[in-house]
Design a protein around this motif. Sequence first.
Motif, PDB file in Angstrom:
ATOM      1  N   GLU A  66      -1.148  17.290  10.129  1.00 38.10           N
ATOM      2  CA  GLU A  66      -0.090  16.265  10.256  1.00 38.10           C
ATOM      3  C   GLU A  66      -0.761  14.912  10.343  1.00 38.10           C
ATOM      4  N   LEU A  67      -0.124  13.917   9.678  1.00 37.37           N
ATOM      5  CA  LEU A  67      -0.700  12.568   9.712  1.00 37.37           C
ATOM      6  C   LEU A  67       0.426  11.551   9.865  1.00 37.37           C
ATOM      7  N   HIS A  68       0.208  10.637  10.809  1.00 34.26           N
ATOM      8  CA  HIS A  68       1.253   9.671  11.149  1.00 34.26           C
ATOM      9  C   HIS A  68       0.592   8.309  11.370  1.00 34.26           C
TER      10      HIS A  68
ATOM     11  N   GLY B 154       0.857  -1.178   0.000  1.00 31.74           N
ATOM     12  CA  GLY B 154       0.000   0.000   0.000  1.00 31.74           C
ATOM     13  C   GLY B 154       0.897   1.232   0.000  1.00 31.74           C
ATOM     14  N   ARG B 155       0.291   2.385   0.213  1.00 30.93           N
ATOM     15  CA  ARG B 155       1.086   3.622   0.167  1.00 30.93           C
ATOM     16  C   ARG B 155       0.715   4.574   1.275  1.00 30.93           C
ATOM     17  N   LEU B 156       1.670   5.406   1.620  1.00 30.80           N
ATOM     18  CA  LEU B 156       1.384   6.572   2.461  1.00 30.80           C
ATOM     19  C   LEU B 156       1.694   7.792   1.590  1.00 30.80           C
ATOM     20  N   ASP B 157       0.934   8.863   1.783  1.00 32.03           N
ATOM     21  CA  ASP B 157       1.198  10.101   1.030  1.00 32.03           C
ATOM     22  C   ASP B 157       2.600  10.614   1.341  1.00 32.03           C
ATOM     23  N   LYS B 158       3.070  11.456   0.442  1.00 32.26           N
ATOM     24  CA  LYS B 158       4.372  12.116   0.658  1.00 32.26           C
ATOM     25  C   LYS B 158       4.390  12.837   2.015  1.00 32.26           C
ATOM     26  N   ASP B 159       3.245  13.435   2.393  1.00 36.46           N
ATOM     27  CA  ASP B 159       3.192  14.231   3.627  1.00 36.46           C
ATOM     28  C   ASP B 159       2.708  13.438   4.839  1.00 36.46           C
ATOM     29  N   THR B 160       2.718  12.120   4.747  1.00 31.14           N
ATOM     30  CA  THR B 160       2.337  11.273   5.882  1.00 31.14           C
ATOM     31  C   THR B 160       3.571  10.507   6.334  1.00 31.14           C
ATOM     32  N   SER B 161       3.737  10.391   7.643  1.00 34.74           N
ATOM     33  CA  SER B 161       4.870   9.622   8.184  1.00 34.74           C
ATOM     34  C   SER B 161       4.328   8.347   8.836  1.00 34.74           C
TER      35      SER B 161
ATOM     36  N   THR C 289      -4.175   2.346  11.971  1.00 34.99           N
ATOM     37  CA  THR C 289      -4.450   3.446  12.901  1.00 34.99           C
ATOM     38  C   THR C 289      -3.521   4.635  12.633  1.00 34.99           C
ATOM     39  N   TYR C 290      -4.146   5.798  12.519  1.00 35.06           N
ATOM     40  CA  TYR C 290      -3.434   7.038  12.213  1.00 35.06           C
ATOM     41  C   TYR C 290      -3.622   8.045  13.338  1.00 35.06           C
ATOM     42  N   LEU C 291      -2.567   8.789  13.618  1.00 35.16           N
ATOM     43  CA  LEU C 291      -2.661   9.912  14.543  1.00 35.16           C
ATOM     44  C   LEU C 291      -2.754  11.172  13.684  1.00 35.16           C
TER      45      LEU C 291
ATOM     46  N   TYR D 176      -8.007   6.311  -1.566  1.00 37.22           N
ATOM     47  CA  TYR D 176      -7.069   7.391  -1.863  1.00 37.22           C
ATOM     48  C   TYR D 176      -7.208   8.547  -0.860  1.00 37.22           C
ATOM     49  N   HIS D 177      -6.118   8.902  -0.188  1.00 34.38           N
ATOM     50  CA  HIS D 177      -6.096  10.020   0.777  1.00 34.38           C
ATOM     51  C   HIS D 177      -7.258   9.923   1.775  1.00 34.38           C
ATOM     52  N   GLN D 178      -7.558   8.693   2.176  1.00 35.82           N
ATOM     53  CA  GLN D 178      -8.809   8.468   2.909  1.00 35.82           C
ATOM     54  C   GLN D 178      -8.950   9.299   4.187  1.00 35.82           C
ATOM     55  N   VAL D 179      -7.904   9.312   5.005  1.00 36.45           N
ATOM     56  CA  VAL D 179      -8.024   9.994   6.301  1.00 36.45           C
ATOM     57  C   VAL D 179      -8.197  11.502   6.096  1.00 36.45           C
ATOM     58  N   ARG D 180      -7.390  12.056   5.214  1.00 34.28           N
ATOM     59  CA  ARG D 180      -7.503  13.509   4.957  1.00 34.28           C
ATOM     60  C   ARG D 180      -8.893  13.847   4.419  1.00 34.28           C
ATOM     61  N   ARG D 181      -9.405  13.001   3.527  1.00 31.48           N
ATOM     62  CA  ARG D 181     -10.731  13.278   2.933  1.00 31.48           C
ATOM     63  C   ARG D 181     -11.844  13.095   3.962  1.00 31.48           C
TER      64      ARG D 181
HETATM   65  N1  URA Z   1      -4.974   8.519   4.469  1.00 32.93           N
HETATM   66  C1  URA Z   1      -4.425   9.632   3.954  1.00 32.93           C
HETATM   67  O1  URA Z   1      -5.092  10.629   3.746  1.00 32.93           O
HETATM   68  N2  URA Z   1      -3.106   9.611   3.676  1.00 32.93           N
HETATM   69  C2  URA Z   1      -2.327   8.534   3.874  1.00 32.93           C
HETATM   70  O2  URA Z   1      -1.116   8.578   3.608  1.00 32.93           O
HETATM   71  C3  URA Z   1      -2.922   7.392   4.410  1.00 32.93           C
HETATM   72  C4  URA Z   1      -4.245   7.400   4.706  1.00 32.93           C
END
Ligand code: URA
Length: 246
Positions: free
Chosen positions: A211-213, A110-117, A142-144, A195-200
């Motif tokens: 910030e997303l980790h 899977g992938r993490l965005d460029k701006d996610t750690s 799980t994301y913080l 795609y970009h699920q948490v941010r969306r």
């Molecule tokens: N959700 C996001 O928005 N970015 C990620 O990198 C992973 C999950």
Amino acid sequence: MTKALMARLDRLLANLGYGSRKDVQALISGGKVVLDGNILKDVGTKVAVTADLPQRMMIRDRPVDPPAPLVLIMHKPLGVVCSHKEDGERIYGLLPKRWQIRDPGLSTVGRLDKDTSGLILITDDGDYLHRVISPRRHVPKTYLATLDRPLKGSEGSLFSSGELMLEGEEKPLLPAELAVIDPHHARLTITEGRYHQVRRMFAAAGNHVVELHRESVGGLVLPEDLEPGQHRILSAAEAEKVFGDE
Ligand code: URA
């Protein structure tokens, strides 16, 4: 017991990134390859490819790199991309040089965005990769999240409703779990990988993720002592922790 895969020595070392077939043939005839204490001089020697090879084989007096299948856990730093094609600094550049030219090659699970750690798995094992990202398995991640605006208090029920529809999508999101830490911080556990699920999701709730980790994938938690950019090889048993007790 499954039978160990046998490989020709020169092919094995070329696939592990020790050089072209010609390069590794020179390495072998130069007496730089030792198995169980014996120098191997025949490039055609058949070698059993087992996980303990690094304990048994030395190349130029150093343990040989681990053979496939390899699963790594990495603390992805901010600013690198997970794709093999996208422009920008790639996560693969953080791995040892030889590992970047192994065959089979290494890919992120899977992938993490460029701006996610945070926690990212990297593997050359296609079956493992597909098992982890399979939409049928619902592996929790799980994301913080650090948020621009204070949380309203209604986000938890929105995310757990199973009815939240993201813009441009045709199916609502599966229920996700939100644990609020303070007005600007929350832990969100999702079981999909859109795609970009948490941010969306936070955007749909009228907020913005600054910030997303990623802290965990299934039963695997990012070790506290793994610094951004560092990785560690997982044993087969550790890699299976992703699937919890299933
Ligand atoms: N959700 C996001 O928005 N970015 C990620 O990198 C992973 C999950």
